[in-house]
Design a protein around this motif. Sequence first.
Motif, PDB file in Angstrom:
ATOM      1  N   ASP A  90      -4.322  -3.508   1.433  1.00  0.00           N
ATOM      2  CA  ASP A  90      -5.388  -3.447   0.427  1.00  0.00           C
ATOM      3  C   ASP A  90      -5.458  -4.762  -0.342  1.00  0.00           C
ATOM      4  OD1 ASP A  90      -6.624  -0.912   0.616  1.00  0.00           O
ATOM      5  OD2 ASP A  90      -4.744  -0.022  -0.040  1.00  0.00           O
ATOM      6  N   GLN A 141      -0.574 -10.092  -3.477  1.00  0.00           N
ATOM      7  CA  GLN A 141       0.877 -10.206  -3.665  1.00  0.00           C
ATOM      8  C   GLN A 141       1.536 -10.890  -2.469  1.00  0.00           C
ATOM      9  OE1 GLN A 141       2.344  -6.226  -4.206  1.00  0.00           O
ATOM     10  NE2 GLN A 141       1.117  -5.849  -6.040  1.00  0.00           N
ATOM     11  N   HIS A 165      10.059   4.128   6.565  1.00  0.00           N
ATOM     12  CA  HIS A 165       9.045   5.072   6.085  1.00  0.00           C
ATOM     13  C   HIS A 165       9.104   5.262   4.576  1.00  0.00           C
ATOM     14  CE1 HIS A 165      12.403   8.046   6.337  1.00  0.00           C
ATOM     15  NE2 HIS A 165      11.816   8.505   5.263  1.00  0.00           N
ATOM     16  N   GLU A 166      10.159   4.797   3.940  1.00  0.00           N
ATOM     17  CA  GLU A 166      10.266   4.972   2.488  1.00  0.00           C
ATOM     18  C   GLU A 166       9.494   3.904   1.725  1.00  0.00           C
ATOM     19  OE1 GLU A 166      14.379   5.990   1.187  1.00  0.00           O
ATOM     20  OE2 GLU A 166      14.828   5.877   3.312  1.00  0.00           O
ATOM     21  N   PHE A 167       8.836   2.994   2.449  1.00  0.00           N
ATOM     22  CA  PHE A 167       8.147   1.893   1.777  1.00  0.00           C
ATOM     23  C   PHE A 167       6.640   1.978   1.981  1.00  0.00           C
ATOM     24  CE2 PHE A 167      12.427   0.534   2.647  1.00  0.00           C
ATOM     25  CZ  PHE A 167      12.801  -0.102   1.479  1.00  0.00           C
ATOM     26  N   SER A 168       5.897   1.378   1.043  1.00  0.00           N
ATOM     27  CA  SER A 168       4.441   1.305   1.184  1.00  0.00           C
ATOM     28  C   SER A 168       4.079   0.146   2.108  1.00  0.00           C
ATOM     29  CB  SER A 168       3.808   1.089  -0.187  1.00  0.00           C
ATOM     30  OG  SER A 168       4.122  -0.207  -0.649  1.00  0.00           O
ATOM     31  N   VAL A 211      -2.754  -5.705  -2.922  1.00  0.00           N
ATOM     32  CA  VAL A 211      -1.460  -5.932  -2.279  1.00  0.00           C
ATOM     33  C   VAL A 211      -1.520  -7.207  -1.432  1.00  0.00           C
ATOM     34  CG1 VAL A 211       0.233  -4.921  -0.732  1.00  0.00           C
ATOM     35  CG2 VAL A 211      -1.050  -3.466  -2.273  1.00  0.00           C
ATOM     36  N   GLN A 212      -2.675  -7.462  -0.844  1.00  0.00           N
ATOM     37  CA  GLN A 212      -2.870  -8.696  -0.081  1.00  0.00           C
ATOM     38  C   GLN A 212      -2.579  -9.919  -0.949  1.00  0.00           C
ATOM     39  OE1 GLN A 212      -6.346  -9.591   2.535  1.00  0.00           O
ATOM     40  NE2 GLN A 212      -7.070 -10.761   0.807  1.00  0.00           N
TER      41      GLN A 212
END
Lengths: 326, 322
Positions: free
Chosen positions: B188, B194, B155-158, B191-192
């Motif tokens: 998104d 990346q 949960h600490e990550f996006s 981010v996709q």
Amino acid sequence: MTDPVLSVKNLVVEIPTRRAVLRPVDDVSYDIAPGEILGVVGESGAGKSMTGNAVIGLLDRPAHIAGGEIWLKGKRIDNLRADQMRKVRGKEIGMIFQDPLTSLNPLLRIGDQLEETILEHLPVSRAEARKRALQALEEVGIPAAAERLGSYPHEFSGGMRQRVVIALALCAEPSLVIADEPTTALDVSVQAQIIALLKRLCRERGTSVILVTHDMGVIAEAADRVAVMYAGRLAELGPVEQVLNAPRHPYTDGLVGSMPMASAGKERLRQIPGSMPRLGSLPDGCAFHPRCPKADAECRQNPGPTLDATGGRAACWFPVSQEVSA
Amino acid sequence: MSTLVSIRNLTRVFDVSKPWLNRVLENEPKRLLTAVSDVSFEVEENTVYALVGESGSGKSTIGKMLVGLLRPSEGEVEIRGVNLAAESDAKTVDQIRSDIQMIFQDPYASLNPRWRVGDIITEPVVARGGDATGLAAKLLEQVGLAAEDAQKFPHEFSGGQRQRIGVARALASNPKLIVCDEPTSALDVSVQAQVLNLMSDLKDDLGLTYLFISHDLTVVRHMADVIGVLYLGRLVEEADPDALFTTPKHPYTQMLLAAAPRMDQIGREVEPPKGEIPDPINPPTGCAFHPRCPLATDVCKQKRPELRYVGTTRVACHHAEG
């Protein structure tokens, strides 16, 4: 330009939490002309849906409008009482949500749902409402519409359900429709059908549309102007050709560049480093500066200015020059 | 190049009948859903084979059969000449299984929220009794995260970072083949990009092979070496990206390409495709696409077209020409 249908001025939405006051929408302004389709893009959490919900008065507590004004056809609507807003919603502003199954009542036949909406907002008899409901279904291209009036939502496929939702949103003849990710839950071929339908109906009736989506392809196809949102602020606003082909804000530029274009080859995708900050930990100054290649001391202290670009605006101290990106 | 995966006449039928008692009382027959029907293709080593199709086309079902999460109803999946469903030598099976890994669509649902990231990543090795010392740190750095992140919880990550963790886990057992089921659809755009770049880099560095399942044509064109188009559980066309996008042979592929929204065509007016995907429980006779096809004739209603070569493209259509 004729008088705008909707005019949002310096809108601020705040959510008070125990630790801090969050601002999912911060100083957003735009106008929509009659018959215009305004695309709103941005990543999840950028505040695109929140802006739409604020306009239609559907903010969930404790979120509330903390500043700015919303004008609909020369009437201020952000300070209306709940019962007055109820009359505006549906009558003046229609709404299309992402998931058609959750925006229809599963226990009512769709004919009854359409009739109810029409009777609520238009001064017509029940028989007339029935007739209009049938017309509405025919207009959105539902085959055998007369029989389908008696069907329940679960008897429709996803694409057909979204057509019913569009019929519902348009049946009281609103002057503005807010479509929040209307095709995200649909397959490509059905998405094309729905976008074409939305464009055709709005052109025929002169209805304005706020089209909220994360899909730049849908924006390119449907919108006249685009608003790009980042971390609650408007990064860029302008005509669709200009924003997509010659973006001024570095965020828009990065967003457009990171799309795997149908025409490009196999070279590496351009990527924006990092990810969007959470609302609780927004950086000072321009919210984009930690990810921005051009950021300097100015950006770290002051949020980007509202710059006039040709036919639009970009909120950046160092806008991408037109020559480089064109 | 050698063939890594060979899929022959793969079929999967799901029984979606009501319970036995209801069937008897209501006098209803069994209802069978054919999710995948007679699909054959091969994946070469160190390439990306992409399966595209709309929902219900059977792309995920093929992926699940490939990794062994589902058994084929008919036909076989061979990985390096070994048919996992039939092979009896436990050692061979174990070896092949550790060569296959999977990356899932939803990075929020595919990581155990109660486990530390380090434990999640090393599980594929630890579960086989392997030595995982220092492995988590190495893998995390390989996917662009920090070694210290091993101590954190998911949960600490996006979303994008979680998908990187999913990639790291898939790499743990040194696999040859990774089945990626819509790896970027929950992310998104920025981010996709990346994650797609990361996957391309890893493929080149580690000599990986991907089976890339997606509904997004632009992503598929960017990633794939070969693309297979599925419609209602059938492979209707297979070609390299350039051929598929410039000269699509199957009418369904043509329709799909015309319908996909494109960023480079502003204000385009499209003639939207007609109809929707038919019910897979009662698929149309003959060619499954004939009710929506502009070229359909009598033969399409009666006879299911075989995959055949037209130029370098394999296409299943009676009317496709070179």
